[in-house]
Scaffold this motif. Structure first.
Motif, short mmCIF file in Angstrom:
data_model
loop_
_atom_site.label_atom_id
_atom_site.label_comp_id
_atom_site.label_asym_id
_atom_site.label_seq_id
_atom_site.Cartn_x
_atom_site.Cartn_y
_atom_site.Cartn_z
N VAL A 1 62.78 46.36 30.61
CA VAL A 1 61.81 47.74 30.76
C VAL A 1 62.44 48.73 29.86
O VAL A 1 61.69 49.61 29.23
CB VAL A 1 61.61 48.30 32.18
N ASN A 2 63.77 48.91 29.95
CA ASN A 2 64.25 49.82 28.93
C ASN A 2 64.05 49.37 27.36
O ASN A 2 63.69 50.49 26.76
CB ASN A 2 65.96 49.67 29.05
N ALA A 3 63.92 48.50 26.91
CA ALA A 3 63.80 47.85 25.58
C ALA A 3 61.98 48.21 25.39
O ALA A 3 61.96 48.76 24.30
CB ALA A 3 63.92 46.44 25.34
N VAL A 4 61.41 47.85 26.29
CA VAL A 4 59.74 48.43 26.09
C VAL A 4 59.75 49.97 26.01
O VAL A 4 59.05 50.40 25.13
CB VAL A 4 58.87 47.76 27.36
N GLY A 5 60.41 50.65 26.87
CA GLY A 5 60.42 52.04 26.99
C GLY A 5 60.69 52.44 25.60
O GLY A 5 60.17 53.53 25.07
N MET A 6 61.59 52.14 24.80
CA MET A 6 62.38 52.58 23.75
C MET A 6 61.24 52.43 22.34
O MET A 6 60.91 53.17 21.68
CB MET A 6 63.47 51.80 23.17
N LEU A 7 60.52 51.16 22.61
CA LEU A 7 59.46 50.95 21.75
C LEU A 7 58.21 52.01 21.81
O LEU A 7 57.71 52.27 20.92
CB LEU A 7 59.02 49.66 21.71
N PRO B 1 71.03 46.97 21.59
CA PRO B 1 70.88 45.57 21.42
C PRO B 1 69.82 45.40 20.82
O PRO B 1 68.88 45.95 21.58
CB PRO B 1 71.48 44.66 22.54
N PHE B 2 69.43 44.43 20.00
CA PHE B 2 67.92 44.06 19.78
C PHE B 2 67.21 43.66 20.97
O PHE B 2 67.48 42.93 21.79
CB PHE B 2 67.89 42.94 18.42
N ALA B 3 65.76 44.34 21.11
CA ALA B 3 65.21 43.98 22.32
C ALA B 3 65.91 44.12 23.44
O ALA B 3 65.78 43.47 24.49
CB ALA B 3 64.65 42.61 21.83
N GLY B 4 66.84 45.14 23.59
CA GLY B 4 67.53 45.28 24.96
C GLY B 4 68.36 43.89 25.21
O GLY B 4 68.73 43.91 26.51
N GLY B 5 68.52 43.17 24.26
CA GLY B 5 69.52 42.00 24.56
C GLY B 5 68.61 40.68 24.96
O GLY B 5 69.05 39.49 25.05
N GLU C 1 68.19 42.24 34.99
CA GLU C 1 67.34 41.49 33.78
C GLU C 1 66.21 42.25 33.58
O GLU C 1 65.86 42.49 32.21
CB GLU C 1 67.29 40.16 33.90
N VAL C 2 65.47 42.68 34.37
CA VAL C 2 64.19 43.54 34.46
C VAL C 2 64.64 44.84 33.59
O VAL C 2 63.72 45.33 32.96
CB VAL C 2 63.49 43.38 35.72
N SER D 1 59.03 46.32 14.78
CA SER D 1 57.83 45.43 14.91
C SER D 1 58.64 43.96 15.28
O SER D 1 57.83 43.43 16.04
CB SER D 1 57.38 45.35 13.30
N ARG D 2 59.64 43.64 14.91
CA ARG D 2 60.47 42.34 15.56
C ARG D 2 60.58 42.22 16.90
O ARG D 2 60.56 41.43 17.69
CB ARG D 2 61.57 42.14 14.57
N GLU D 3 61.04 43.62 17.57
CA GLU D 3 61.36 43.54 18.76
C GLU D 3 59.91 43.41 19.40
O GLU D 3 60.04 42.83 20.40
CB GLU D 3 62.07 44.92 19.07
N TRP D 4 59.09 44.14 19.14
CA TRP D 4 57.34 43.98 19.85
C TRP D 4 57.34 42.63 19.84
O TRP D 4 56.38 42.15 20.63
CB TRP D 4 56.77 45.00 19.11
N GLN D 5 57.41 41.88 18.97
CA GLN D 5 56.84 40.48 18.82
C GLN D 5 57.63 39.79 19.96
O GLN D 5 57.08 38.87 20.47
CB GLN D 5 57.33 39.72 17.49
N VAL D 6 58.78 40.25 20.50
CA VAL D 6 59.40 39.37 21.65
C VAL D 6 58.97 40.12 22.93
O VAL D 6 58.79 39.28 23.85
CB VAL D 6 61.04 39.84 21.43
N LEU D 7 58.85 41.34 22.75
CA LEU D 7 58.41 41.84 24.16
C LEU D 7 56.84 42.19 24.49
O LEU D 7 56.70 41.89 25.93
CB LEU D 7 59.10 43.50 24.10
#
Length: 316
Positions: A273-279, A309-313, A268-269, A181-187
């Motif tokens: 996208v890796n972080a969003v894909g994990m969510l 890493p949190f939110a893919g870094g 960086e992109v 949920s905290r990662e989603w707030q960032v992404l």
């Protein structure tokens, strides 16, 4: 708490989807006497033999997907694949024997595709497929149709799934859910707004993309490889199509990009996208009650996410 679908329930769902496809095909003038299920996971894919037509019927869907929104997505897929096929791009095309539009019947929405014989002798070469994905991107750049920005990220599905998972500790523990949920707030802002994305990643061009890992969606036909399954076609950075594939596959894509005169992947992109894909993986846990076998497929991805890493870094 929602119970998990039993094998009997899943078999009934598959049978109902096949019956709907056979009935719809016959109504459209096809001769169907020997239907055969080719694939059954998120969708039932059935050959309406002897007609050279395959019906694809999505059966495991997010809680927020209605027939109308599904049909809108299916029409975009049909439009894109027809356009690509007309220009000689190797894709599985919509069937020319029926209108190129979704058909709704018995609570299902389905599409119809040209039957292609599969080459079952070899194993998929995902490194080679990653290089071929650049060929697809080169072809898609000129697509004139309107596509929404990163609709394949399904932000509403992710947000609502994270809320639903608060009541499903059997699917994900509270600590992991809090992190998600905290990662989603960032992404989420960068997923939901093209302007926000472009503000964080200036100079990264956007274009029509496959939306669902084209290296994993290349069909080995007896007469050659064909791009398939454009259900999540969208407008976005090419990195979205290479999310979570790893360095060897990224290098292969970059070779294909250079061969096609396209830009190479932006590191960086890729993190984004890796972080969003994990969510999206975490959100997909909400589909496990509909398809219990899915839990085993998702476990390795969830473990990988826990080690990332949190939110893919990204820090917002």
């Amino acid at each position: 708490m929602t119970e998990f679908a039993s094998p009997q329930h899943i078999a009934h769902r598959t049978s109902a989807a096949v019956d709907a496809a056979v009935g719809a095909g016959r109504d459209l003038g096809l001769t169907v006497t020997d239907s055969r299920v080719l694939h059954d996971l998120f969708s039932v894919v059935v050959h309406l033999a002897p007609a050279p037509v395959v019906a694809r019927i999505p059966t495991v869907l997010p809680h927020n997907t209605g027939l109308d929104s599904l049909a809108h997505r299916q029409q975009a897929e049909l439009d894109v694949t027809r356009w690509l096929a007309d220009r000689g791009t190797p894709v599985i095309p919509p069937s020319p024997l029926v209108p190129r539009e979704p058909v709704q019947r018995d609570g299902f929405s389905m599409t119809f595709w040209q039957f292609v014989e599969e080459d079952r002798d070899g194993e998929p070469d995902y490194v080679a497929n990653s290089e071929l994905a650049a060929d697809l991107h080169a072809a898609l750049r000129a697509y004139p149709g309107r596509l929404s920005f990163l609709s394949s990220a399904e932000p509403q599905f992710v947000a609502e799934s994270l809320a639903l998972l608060e009541k499903r500790p059997d699917l994900i523990g509270p600590a992991d859910l809090d992190r998600a949920s905290r990662e989603w707030q960032v992404l989420e802002p960068l997923v939901s707004s093209r302007a926000a994305f472009e503000g964080v990643f200036p100079g990264v061009d956007l274009q029509p993309i496959h939306g669902d890992s084209p290296p994993a969606n290349i069909f080995a036909g007896v007469d050659g490889h064909l791009f398939a399954d454009f259900e999540l076609v969208t407008l976005g950075p090419v990195e979205w199509d290479l999310a979570a594939v790893g360095p060897d596959f990224e290098a292969a894509y970059n070779r294909g990009a250079q061969r096609n005169g396209l830009r190479t992947l932006n590191e960086e992109v890729l993190k984004f996208v890796n972080a969003v894909g994990m969510l999206r993986v975490i959100a997909t846990l909400t589909l496990v009650p509909q398809l219990p076998v899915l839990e085993e497929y998702l476990k390795p991805a969830v473990a990988h996410w826990q080690a990332m890493p949190f939110a893919g870094g990204m820090t917002g």
